[in-house]
Design an enzyme around this catalytic site. Structure first.
Site, PDB file in Angstrom:
ATOM      1  N   ARG A  18       0.805  -1.237   0.000  1.00 38.41           N
ATOM      2  CA  ARG A  18       0.000   0.000   0.000  1.00 38.41           C
ATOM      3  C   ARG A  18       0.836   1.285   0.000  1.00 38.41           C
ATOM      4  O   ARG A  18       0.516   2.213  -0.742  1.00 38.41           O
ATOM      5  CB  ARG A  18      -0.997  -0.005   1.163  1.00 38.41           C
ATOM      6  N   TYR A  63      -0.023   3.326  -3.243  1.00 35.70           N
ATOM      7  CA  TYR A  63      -0.951   4.455  -3.030  1.00 35.70           C
ATOM      8  C   TYR A  63      -0.341   5.562  -2.170  1.00 35.70           C
ATOM      9  O   TYR A  63      -1.081   6.464  -1.750  1.00 35.70           O
ATOM     10  CB  TYR A  63      -2.221   3.984  -2.308  1.00 35.70           C
ATOM     11  N   CYS A 121      14.407  -5.067  -4.348  1.00 34.38           N
ATOM     12  CA  CYS A 121      15.229  -4.261  -5.264  1.00 34.38           C
ATOM     13  C   CYS A 121      14.394  -3.291  -6.077  1.00 34.38           C
ATOM     14  O   CYS A 121      14.245  -3.439  -7.300  1.00 34.38           O
ATOM     15  CB  CYS A 121      16.021  -5.177  -6.183  1.00 34.38           C
ATOM     16  N   GLU A 122      13.788  -2.336  -5.416  1.00 32.41           N
ATOM     17  CA  GLU A 122      13.026  -1.263  -6.058  1.00 32.41           C
ATOM     18  C   GLU A 122      13.175  -0.059  -5.144  1.00 32.41           C
ATOM     19  O   GLU A 122      12.978  -0.197  -3.926  1.00 32.41           O
ATOM     20  CB  GLU A 122      11.516  -1.593  -6.101  1.00 32.41           C
ATOM     21  N   TYR A 156      -6.080  -5.382   2.817  1.00 29.67           N
ATOM     22  CA  TYR A 156      -5.216  -5.208   1.639  1.00 29.67           C
ATOM     23  C   TYR A 156      -3.739  -5.267   2.026  1.00 29.67           C
ATOM     24  O   TYR A 156      -2.904  -4.606   1.432  1.00 29.67           O
ATOM     25  CB  TYR A 156      -5.577  -3.895   0.916  1.00 29.67           C
TER      26      TYR A 156
END
Ligand code: LLP
Length: 426
Positions: free
Chosen positions: A313, A317, A356-357, A385
């Site tokens: 999340r 978002y 890895c982001e 969620y």
């Protein structure tokens, strides 16, 4: 709000110390409070009781069978959006007569599964889908009931663009100005009766007004159709009721009901609600352990062992989830959850995961008490969620899920293993 509280500098889930659970399960782990879950369900049921609604808990928010069984035990029905969710609902002992099936792309096999189960209602999202379900019913000699998902085109300020659905330019449902023609045409169908109207205007909707606007428009449409002899006896007002992320910012079930019940009380309609987040969100936390801390330019990073694959999340978002140490010690108990008040010594950090982001984070520029390798942190309001949207990205086995009830707790989904990562591969 929930049954997670700090006692003598330690976080408890109901009567159970979180670190006692983690000693046995390891991290990351989702911990759910059964009492919180059930209380949120009960409050919704009580608030809307004058309408005698069917409450169809939205499985997509948190679909563990133990959660579904607990809710089914309270009389909850289920809102499903796939054959898989229908399977979960039935496995959990859900009554098919309390199951509603939404989704823009129901496949023939999913439609057949729902007909086999004899569910309460198909929430219909397009002409093509309506006539396909009618056709399949005809082939099988069955009849079914449908509700048309109508987009009332209302403003719902505060909802993230990725979860906004009630506007015209959305893939969901049909525009309200096309709906009357849809109902007229559907009256020709021989097997599927379109006797319901479905709304779901977004998630979360942080004020009551968009519901009032949407329901008022829907009732206007129903009145117009009634004058032509087309009777709609069911109104499904969807979900989207807010939960508490930053504090007590969300309307309660009683607040929503105070605005909605008077609109519907004397209409003689069968009412359906599809709450997900408002039942499950505050019932769950994600517990993670700090692996390292490091400096990067002017930034201080806390590297946790939970990542975007566990809770997407924040990445998806930019959602805010309150985070606090599990064992902060007496002096560092947060004054109140979600408070932006800072205590002396708090440090501004980014809490990030090992994926890895660069978008892999749980919190940005957050003031937290000093954290070091080995400390446990709790990410709050993670029941909805959270696990439901988790993945194995970066070949990370999914977290364990634990359900607490008072001083008792049990693992309701074991942590995945490396073998689970490859189990389906041929
Ligand atoms: N009914 C329908 C038709 C829905 O599409 C949804 C959610 C619900 C009910 C339940 O909404 P709730 O009461 O949970 O707000 N992944 C996003 C939320 C996506 C919601 C999708 N539909 C998030 O994490 O915020």
């Amino acid at each position: 709000m929930d049954d997670f509280s700090y006692i003598d500098g330690k976080l408890y889930a109901e009567g159970t110390a979180v670190d006692d659970i983690i000693t046995q399960t390891g991290t990351p782990a989702y911990i759910y409070s059964r009492n919180t879950l059930e209380n949120h369900y009960r409050r919704t049921a009580e608030a809307f009781a004058p309408l005698r609604p069917i409450i169809c808990y939205s499985i997509k928010s948190c679909g563990n069978l133990a959660i579904l069984r607990a809710l089914a035990g309270l009389g909850s029905g289920f809102d499903v959006v796939s054959g898989g969710e229908l399977f979960r609902a039935l496995q959990a002992g859900g009554d098919p007569k309390g199951i509603v099936f939404a989704g823009v792309g129901k496949t023939d096999s999913e439609i057949n599964e729902a007909l086999d189960a004899d569910i309460l209602l198909f929430n219909i999202e397009s002409e093509a889908e309506f006539w396909n379900i009618d056709r399949i019913c005809g082939l099988r000699g069955k009849t079914a009931r449908g509700a048309l998902r109508v987009n009332p085109d209302v403003a719902s300020a505060g909802t993230h663009v990725k979860t906004l659905t009630g506007k015209k330019e959305t893939k969901f449902g049909v525009d309200i100005d096309r709906a009357a023609a849809f109902y007229r045409d559907a009256a020709r169908a021989r097997h599927l009766s379109l006797s319901g109207l479905h709304l779901h205007i977004g998630s979360p909707i942080k004020s009551v007004q968009p519901y009032v606007d949407a329901i008022t428009k829907a009732l206007g449409l129903m009145d117009e159709l009634a004058r032509e002899g087309i009777v709609i006896d069911t109104l499904d007002i969807g979900g989207g009721f807010a939960a508490f992320y930053e504090g007590n910012e969300a309307p309660s079930a009683a607040d929503y009901a105070a605005a909605i019940v008077p609109l519907l009380r004397d209409r003689g309609l069968k009412i359906i609600l599809e709450p997900g987040r408002s039942i499950s969100c505050n019932a769950g936390i994600l517990v993670s352990r700090v692996t390292y801390t490091k400096q990067g330019g002017s930034k201080q990073f806390v590297i946790a062992d939970a990542a975007m694959n566990d809770l997407i999340r924040p990445t998806l978002y930019e959602s805010y989830h309150f985070i606090w140490p599990v064992n902060p010690g007496g002096a560092l108990t947060p004054p109140h959850r979600g408070s932006s008040l800072r205590t002396a010594g708090d440090q501004k950090v980014d809490v990030v995961g090992p994926v890895c982001e660069s978008g892999d984070y749980l919190a940005k520029d957050r003031y937290l008490p000093p954290l070091k390798r080995g400390d446990l942190i709790a990410v709050f309001s993670a029941g909805a969620y959270g696990f439901a949207m988790s993945s194995q990205y970066n070949a990370r086995p999914r977290a364990a899920e634990v359900l607490v009830s008072g001083r008792e707790w049990r693992v309701v989904r074991r942590r995945e293993t490396y073998h689970d990562l490859i189990a389906a591969e041929l």
